[in-house]
Design a protein around this motif. Structure first.
Motif, short mmCIF file in Angstrom:
data_model
loop_
_atom_site.label_atom_id
_atom_site.label_comp_id
_atom_site.label_asym_id
_atom_site.label_seq_id
_atom_site.Cartn_x
_atom_site.Cartn_y
_atom_site.Cartn_z
N ASP A 60 -9.73 23.40 -42.58
CA ASP A 60 -11.01 22.71 -42.47
C ASP A 60 -11.97 23.58 -41.65
O ASP A 60 -11.83 23.72 -40.44
N SER B 186 -14.90 23.17 -40.72
CA SER B 186 -15.82 22.53 -39.77
C SER B 186 -15.25 22.59 -38.36
O SER B 186 -15.97 22.45 -37.38
N LYS B 187 -13.93 22.85 -38.24
CA LYS B 187 -13.28 22.83 -36.92
C LYS B 187 -13.76 23.96 -36.02
O LYS B 187 -13.57 23.92 -34.82
N ARG B 188 -14.32 25.01 -36.61
CA ARG B 188 -14.77 26.10 -35.74
C ARG B 188 -16.29 26.06 -35.52
O ARG B 188 -16.89 27.02 -35.08
N ARG C 52 -20.57 19.40 -35.70
CA ARG C 52 -19.43 18.52 -36.01
C ARG C 52 -19.87 17.06 -36.05
O ARG C 52 -19.41 16.29 -36.89
#
Lengths: 136, 320
Positions: free
Chosen positions: A3, A5-7, A13
């Motif tokens: 995923d 978006s985690k970074r 987020r």
């Protein structure tokens, strides 16, 4: 699937979570990050077990999915709704949707449009990508 | 988008382009590490090599582990037959599928057939991870880009070194169509997409419902699809009514009319009746506008290949 978006930073987020909340409710969205529901009769093609973005596979019979015959084929629903929504939408159903850029998985499709990572039709614009095939 | 101008040099392509009636046969590779179980079928195909233009090798058909399509295609080349390499998007991503395309071209395979593939839970490893990196139409586009521009999906050019010449391999591209899935109009438009993506020939699902097939072909001809696209009708001879009932209930996308099942049940000699139905279907397809050939799927009944082709008049002179 990783995923991406985690970074991202906290604000991104939060925005992504908001989009996820809305689109999961409306479309059972998978957050592919390159939304094409505006061209698929407002039915998310990523709900298909094979994630078919270019129409129903050969296993859909009587409007049912080959994987779970109790469930409706998402593409049969997409074509029905798309044709009800007028000729502009039915024309879009005839587009060839390009291959998914999996680097966008889990990211916000809305931010990706705003940042010109995809165009408004959800087609990736980054390098290392096939050309726009919708004009074939 | 137009199809590749230059010829692949294959027999199937020249047959289709000359307007002949093509015949292809399907091989389902064995589930054991040996080519030996295919030998009976190969011997029959070789005996009929005047009639059979190409042999289509399935890729882990129905999501069951089998010898790879690439390995069997190479074996067919060694046996002097023309293979069609099937690629299912279910098991490999675009890196592996392009790698297999290049490998097959290096071996001398000139026909490729792109399918999305039956879902993993329908096969013998339902716990495996489905890939579906691209779908069949996107795979056709990628392969078409390789032969028209000499570039891969990423835009990387086909060059051995940066100073080498750009390579643009020539090959024939095919795809599947299922006239019996719903709704029929969507099936025609999806076949149109496949043509625009680069497909030059189409194999249909097994035909038992001729009325539906006629309707599908009428729509396809009206849409102008059949001028550039060669449609091969799928033929499957059966020994009895049982496999028909099994396929009706278990194989996705099959449409088998009750009348055909009853006809098999009432037959004195079911095997002869199965061949007769296949032969009648081929005769009907020959009369149907837009049909360029037939594709025989005999599963394990290999002697039926000869019986059906003989019954349909292919083994006599003056065919095609």
């Amino acid at each position: 699937m990783f995923d991406h978006s985690k970074r991202k930073n906290f604000l991104v987020r939060c925005f992504t979570s908001l989009e996820r909340l809305i689109k999961v409710g409306l479309f059972d969205c998978s957050m592919c990050g390159q939304c094409i529901v505006r061209s698929t009769g407002l039915v998310c093609p990523m709900r298909c077990p094979k994630q078919m973005r270019n129409g129903p596979c050969g296993g859909s019979v009587n409007g049912k999915c080959e994987v779970d015959t109790k469930k409706a084929c998402v593409w049969v629903r997409g074509y029905e709704r798309g044709n009800r929504l007028g000729s502009g939408m039915s024309k879009k159903l005839d587009w060839i949707q390009p291959a998914v850029d999996w680097r966008l998985w889990g990211t916000s499709a809305w931010l990706n449009v705003a940042q010109k990572i995809t165009d408004i039709n959800g087609h990736p614009m980054r390098k290392g990508e096939e050309g726009d095939s919708t004009k074939a | 988008m137009s199809v590749a101008e230059e010829a692949s040099g294959g027999r199937l392509e020249s047959k289709l382009k000359s307007g002949g009636f093509a015949v292809t046969v399907e091989i389902v590779p064995p589930k054991v590490p040996s080519f030996a179980p295919m030998q009976t079928q190969l011997n029959i195909i070789k005996k009929l090599s005047e009639v059979i233009d190409a042999v289509n090798v399935t890729d882990n058909a129905s999501a069951n582990v089998r010898l790879s399509s690439l390995a069997v295609c190479k074996h067919l080349l060694d046996e002097g037959l023309e293979p069609v390499l099937q690629t299912a998007c279910r098991d490999r991503n675009r890196i592996a599928m392009q790698g297999d395309l290049l490998s097959a071209l290096a071996f001398g395979v000139r026909n490729f057939f792109c399918v999305t593939g039956d879902y993993i839970t329908l096969g013998d490893h339902p716990m495996a991870k489905p890939v579906y990196d691209v779908d069949s139409i996107q795979l056709l586009q990628i392969f078409h880009g390789i032969r028209t521009n000499g570039t891969m999906a990423s835009g990387v050019e086909l060059k051995a070194t940066t100073k080498s010449d750009l390579m643009k391999p020539h090959f024939l591209l095919g795809a599947a169509a299922n006239p019996f899935a719903d709704p029929v109009e969507v099936r025609v438009s999806r076949m149109g997409k496949k043509q625009r993506a680069g497909a030059q020939f189409i194999q249909t699902q097994c035909i038992f419902d001729l009325d539906r097939m006629r309707e599908f072909m009428r729509l396809a001809v009206n849409a102008g699809l059949t001028t550039d696209l060669h449609v091969l009708g799928g033929i499957m001879p059966v020994k009895s009514a049982r496999p028909l009932e099994f396929m009706r209930d278990n194989v996705p996308g099959m449409r088998i009319p009750e009348a055909v099942i009853q006809r098999m049940k009432n037959a004195q000699d079911p095997e002869a009746e199965g061949v007769a139905i296949a032969v009648e279907t081929i005769h009907a397809l020959r009369e149907m506008p837009g049909i360029s050939g037939v594709h025989l799927m005999t599963v394990n009944w290999h002697t039926a290949i000869e019986k059906v082709l003989e019954g349909a008049g292919f083994t006599d002179k003056g065919t095609g």
